[in-house]
Design an enzyme around this catalytic site. Sequence first.
Site, PDB file in Angstrom:
ATOM      1  N   GLU A  43      50.325  -5.512 -40.167  1.00 38.65           N
ATOM      2  CA  GLU A  43      50.106  -6.825 -40.798  1.00 38.65           C
ATOM      3  C   GLU A  43      48.848  -6.815 -41.658  1.00 38.65           C
ATOM      4  OE1 GLU A  43      50.274  -8.505 -36.879  1.00 38.65           O
ATOM      5  OE2 GLU A  43      51.487 -10.116 -37.691  1.00 38.65           O
ATOM      6  N   PHE A  44      47.820  -6.139 -41.132  1.00 38.39           N
ATOM      7  CA  PHE A  44      46.564  -6.043 -41.877  1.00 38.39           C
ATOM      8  C   PHE A  44      46.819  -5.360 -43.217  1.00 38.39           C
ATOM      9  CE2 PHE A  44      42.001  -5.965 -42.219  1.00 38.39           C
ATOM     10  CZ  PHE A  44      41.781  -4.923 -43.080  1.00 38.39           C
ATOM     11  N   ASP A  45      47.551  -4.246 -43.155  1.00 38.31           N
ATOM     12  CA  ASP A  45      47.803  -3.505 -44.395  1.00 38.31           C
ATOM     13  C   ASP A  45      48.626  -4.338 -45.372  1.00 38.31           C
ATOM     14  OD1 ASP A  45      48.020  -0.283 -42.727  1.00 38.31           O
ATOM     15  OD2 ASP A  45      46.338  -1.357 -43.596  1.00 38.31           O
ATOM     16  N   TYR A  92      43.424  18.177 -35.284  1.00 42.98           N
ATOM     17  CA  TYR A  92      44.449  18.260 -36.326  1.00 42.98           C
ATOM     18  C   TYR A  92      43.951  18.693 -37.700  1.00 42.98           C
ATOM     19  CZ  TYR A  92      42.664  13.483 -36.683  1.00 42.98           C
ATOM     20  OH  TYR A  92      41.867  12.391 -36.755  1.00 42.98           O
ATOM     21  N   CYS A 151      41.357 -32.069 -20.056  1.00 39.79           N
ATOM     22  CA  CYS A 151      40.596 -33.297 -19.817  1.00 39.79           C
ATOM     23  C   CYS A 151      41.309 -34.549 -20.318  1.00 39.79           C
ATOM     24  CB  CYS A 151      39.224 -33.193 -20.466  1.00 39.79           C
ATOM     25  SG  CYS A 151      39.296 -33.291 -22.257  1.00 39.79           S
ATOM     26  N   ARG A 207      33.419   9.172 -36.858  1.00 37.70           N
ATOM     27  CA  ARG A 207      33.674   9.026 -38.285  1.00 37.70           C
ATOM     28  C   ARG A 207      32.588   8.186 -38.963  1.00 37.70           C
ATOM     29  NH1 ARG A 207      36.095   5.495 -41.742  1.00 37.70           N
ATOM     30  NH2 ARG A 207      37.011   6.494 -43.556  1.00 37.70           N
ATOM     31  N   CYS A 231      34.706 -31.685 -21.233  1.00 34.28           N
ATOM     32  CA  CYS A 231      35.926 -30.901 -21.030  1.00 34.28           C
ATOM     33  C   CYS A 231      35.531 -29.564 -20.382  1.00 34.28           C
ATOM     34  CB  CYS A 231      36.611 -30.684 -22.379  1.00 34.28           C
ATOM     35  SG  CYS A 231      38.104 -29.705 -22.268  1.00 34.28           S
ATOM     36  N   LYS A 260      53.465   5.006 -40.968  1.00 27.05           N
ATOM     37  CA  LYS A 260      53.203   4.212 -39.765  1.00 27.05           C
ATOM     38  C   LYS A 260      54.518   3.707 -39.179  1.00 27.05           C
ATOM     39  CE  LYS A 260      49.312   2.552 -39.019  1.00 27.05           C
ATOM     40  NZ  LYS A 260      48.005   2.183 -39.440  1.00 27.05           N
ATOM     41  N   CYS A 291      40.093 -30.005 -28.973  1.00 27.06           N
ATOM     42  CA  CYS A 291      39.762 -31.081 -28.059  1.00 27.06           C
ATOM     43  C   CYS A 291      38.338 -31.501 -28.420  1.00 27.06           C
ATOM     44  CB  CYS A 291      39.819 -30.585 -26.612  1.00 27.06           C
ATOM     45  SG  CYS A 291      38.999 -31.736 -25.503  1.00 27.06           S
ATOM     46  N   SER A 312      40.024   8.913 -45.042  1.00 25.58           N
ATOM     47  CA  SER A 312      41.195   8.429 -44.315  1.00 25.58           C
ATOM     48  C   SER A 312      42.431   8.719 -45.160  1.00 25.58           C
ATOM     49  CB  SER A 312      41.062   6.947 -44.015  1.00 25.58           C
ATOM     50  OG  SER A 312      40.855   6.263 -45.204  1.00 25.58           O
ATOM     51  N   LEU A 313      43.579   8.375 -44.628  1.00 26.66           N
ATOM     52  CA  LEU A 313      44.830   8.679 -45.316  1.00 26.66           C
ATOM     53  C   LEU A 313      45.451   7.409 -45.869  1.00 26.66           C
ATOM     54  CD1 LEU A 313      46.337  11.021 -42.577  1.00 26.66           C
ATOM     55  CD2 LEU A 313      45.291  11.718 -44.738  1.00 26.66           C
ATOM     56  N   GLU A 346      41.378  13.599 -32.827  1.00 23.44           N
ATOM     57  CA  GLU A 346      41.351  12.236 -32.322  1.00 23.44           C
ATOM     58  C   GLU A 346      41.025  12.252 -30.834  1.00 23.44           C
ATOM     59  OE1 GLU A 346      42.020  10.497 -34.960  1.00 23.44           O
ATOM     60  OE2 GLU A 346      42.633   8.470 -34.345  1.00 23.44           O
ATOM     61  N   LYS A 400      51.412  16.519 -44.306  1.00 20.48           N
ATOM     62  CA  LYS A 400      50.401  17.247 -45.075  1.00 20.48           C
ATOM     63  C   LYS A 400      51.061  18.394 -45.830  1.00 20.48           C
ATOM     64  CE  LYS A 400      47.029  16.416 -41.427  1.00 20.48           C
ATOM     65  NZ  LYS A 400      46.433  16.939 -40.204  1.00 20.48           N
ATOM     66  N   CYS A 458      44.476 -33.141 -24.605  1.00 16.60           N
ATOM     67  CA  CYS A 458      43.934 -31.900 -24.029  1.00 16.60           C
ATOM     68  C   CYS A 458      44.486 -31.669 -22.618  1.00 16.60           C
ATOM     69  CB  CYS A 458      42.412 -31.992 -23.981  1.00 16.60           C
ATOM     70  SG  CYS A 458      41.666 -30.571 -23.150  1.00 16.60           S
ATOM     71  N   ASP A 469      46.616   7.509 -32.177  1.00  9.43           N
ATOM     72  CA  ASP A 469      45.961   6.213 -32.321  1.00  9.43           C
ATOM     73  C   ASP A 469      44.725   6.161 -31.421  1.00  9.43           C
ATOM     74  OD1 ASP A 469      45.465   3.696 -33.136  1.00  9.43           O
ATOM     75  OD2 ASP A 469      47.044   2.739 -31.959  1.00  9.43           O
ATOM     76  N   LYS A 522      50.682  11.130 -35.579  1.00  8.12           N
ATOM     77  CA  LYS A 522      49.461  10.402 -35.932  1.00  8.12           C
ATOM     78  C   LYS A 522      48.961   9.738 -34.660  1.00  8.12           C
ATOM     79  CE  LYS A 522      47.422   7.106 -39.127  1.00  8.12           C
ATOM     80  NZ  LYS A 522      46.591   6.488 -38.125  1.00  8.12           N
ATOM     81  N   GLU A 562      53.319  16.006 -38.409  1.00 11.09           N
ATOM     82  CA  GLU A 562      52.723  15.985 -37.058  1.00 11.09           C
ATOM     83  C   GLU A 562      52.454  14.563 -36.601  1.00 11.09           C
ATOM     84  OE1 GLU A 562      49.529  18.350 -38.814  1.00 11.09           O
ATOM     85  OE2 GLU A 562      48.130  16.920 -37.958  1.00 11.09           O
TER      86      GLU A 562
END
Length: 668
Positions: A33-35, A224, A409, A134, A430, A312, A424, A80-81, A172, A288, A406, A115, A113, A111
């Site tokens: 999602e970030f990417d 690696y 409370c 790194r 609370c 990924k 709240c 990084s890749l 890694e 690679k 809430c 994590d 990857k 190969e």
Amino acid sequence: MTPKEEIEKLRKELDEHNHNYYVLNQPTISDYEFDQLMYKLQDLEMFYPQYADPNSPTQRVGSDLNQSFKAVPHKYPMLSLANTYNEQDVREFYERVKSGLEGEEFEICAEMKYDGLSISLTYVDGELTQAVTRGDGVQGDDVTANVRTIRSIPLKLREGSGYPHEFEIRGEILLPWTSFENLNEERAKAEEPLFANPRNAASGTLKSQSSRVVAKRGLDAYLYYLLGDEIGNDSGHYENLKKAEEWGFKISQGMKKCRSVEEVLEFIDYWDKERKNLPVATDGIVLKVNSLRQQRHLGYTAKSPRWAIAYKFKAERACTRLNEVTYQVGRTGAITPVANMDAVLLAGTMVKRASLHNADIINELDLHVGDMVYVEKGGEIIPKVVGVDKAQRTPDLQKVEFIKTCPECGAQLVRYEGEAAHYCPNDTSCPPQIKGRIEHFISRKAMNIDSLGPETVDDYFKRGLISDVSDLYSLTVADICGFNKNRVKSAQKVVDAVKNTVNVPFERVVFAIGIRFVGETTAKLLARYFKSMEALKSATLEQLLEVDGVGAIIAESIIRFFQDEKNIEIIDKLASYGVQMQLSEEQIQGQTDKLKGMSVVISGVFSHHSRDEYKAMIEKNGGKNVGSISAKTSFILAGENMGPSKLEKANKLGVRIVNEEEFLEMIS
Ligand code: IVH
């Protein structure tokens, strides 16, 4: 939304996620999602160059530097890749390589990857001499002592195996699934916070101050990448790693040389399923170009090699029934809806709860109680509900209506303009909000009362001993012990620790009182600027906005905080107990305006002082330390080995470069 607004929104989101990931080590979204967000921003920035900003997250490289370990430069930068997510991307990579090699035959080494955390190991004459993280790619933390405890990393290479005189090997560091589960089980028993995933656990472990702790945790390492002046230029990556295996290293599992894109795709397909049987977390496949000569021919872009790419894996998904939506109240009063579901197996663990984030997301999903929902787990973080199988919905199911009051409370919830969360507003009575504020107050970066923790706070609160942070200061040993005389020793420790906080510097007090949106850095800036609580308390909006790094949202929040009688009362009480309400003489004396209004970037490796010391000197002299170079940068404080891209940027923008000696002269 105009494109400009969308760009700004994405930058803000990405900055936030970067902070969660790199600073807090607690990502709230998956890498995928970030990417995706990053690509969206990159696209928009390309389309609308008029909104370019050198401070955009697209311009930034992350950093995991830690102050407690010595920073050392990398002999070769740690790159990084580039990431890819589908078959099409893989095919395009293959074609790019093919045309880059102008029709020459080539092989791709595929190969796993891993994590975990990347590490660079140096061996001289067959012995491990250094292990460096790194960091920002140019320099990292020296974690040799901790790495020495990792059993699968050879301290001496196997004799007669033909290793070169000196080389670096990268790989890694990982915490295997079983060790991760055991560790979390132990932590649960000790009522310590759990690690969200093996990567966070490995990272926390490797940065541990005690290598004994590291040794106990059972870290593992897969290597690696081999590099060094003596590494055969005519050989292949695969062959090199096979040699490294003979020297004693644990290398990438299931490495395979592929001769066609079809073979590559087959490999990916196979491991997408088979990886679930591996002992460690993997999040993709690395491809690679095998020949080192061809790698050199293809070369590098500014950030990554052209000869390699990471594919990924898609986040894992499961389908299960939603039984109920419950709501959690945080320290700030923010309400988080939580999906409670039938337990389902997802990425190796049983899941029955998932985050729903906020009311908008519930509405977008059109969620009904009893729905069959899709749950995703990307990078093994907290799972989330990503969709509903509407085909399975029966007409009797009720739509989820976000609560109006809430759950703790009963107060009527509010929603502030521009914010997705409900809150709240009853911050004075609370319970989770009160406890949350006290927990924040005692936390390490605030008053650092480590003899207290969430459980003790909860206990004292329930027993009516504390209802705000100032009550901590009137606690007595007798109060804490009650009828339990066994507690005297630990109670005395708590009372002493609280008393000791009169030595905590003013800037941390500003952070500890818990003004919304005022984090550690802003608190420091405010403390330096206003010098006392009295001045901060009576600051006007205009004055607050003059402080570098304080925008309208923070300024308004500060004003709101000091308008609340209850807060004033607490601060007055803290002052009466001797808590620092102004900068110390020493701090004021050392302070100058020599760098007032200046933004300074620190880059490279230094010999006279550490980076942190330079950062403190900049701040002490009225300047601001910023992360990336822009036209607004006043100068760069540069040590040895300043990154080439930074240098280029500085030259392009005409930003002055100042060396250590010149800088010390400037502020002397
Ligand atoms: S090769 C110049 N191989 O993924 C190429 N990296 O952005 C150096 N990673 O930071 C990297 N498994 O920490 C390579 N088999 C593998 C890997 C791998 C995991 C990590 C590495 C890097 C990131 C890619």
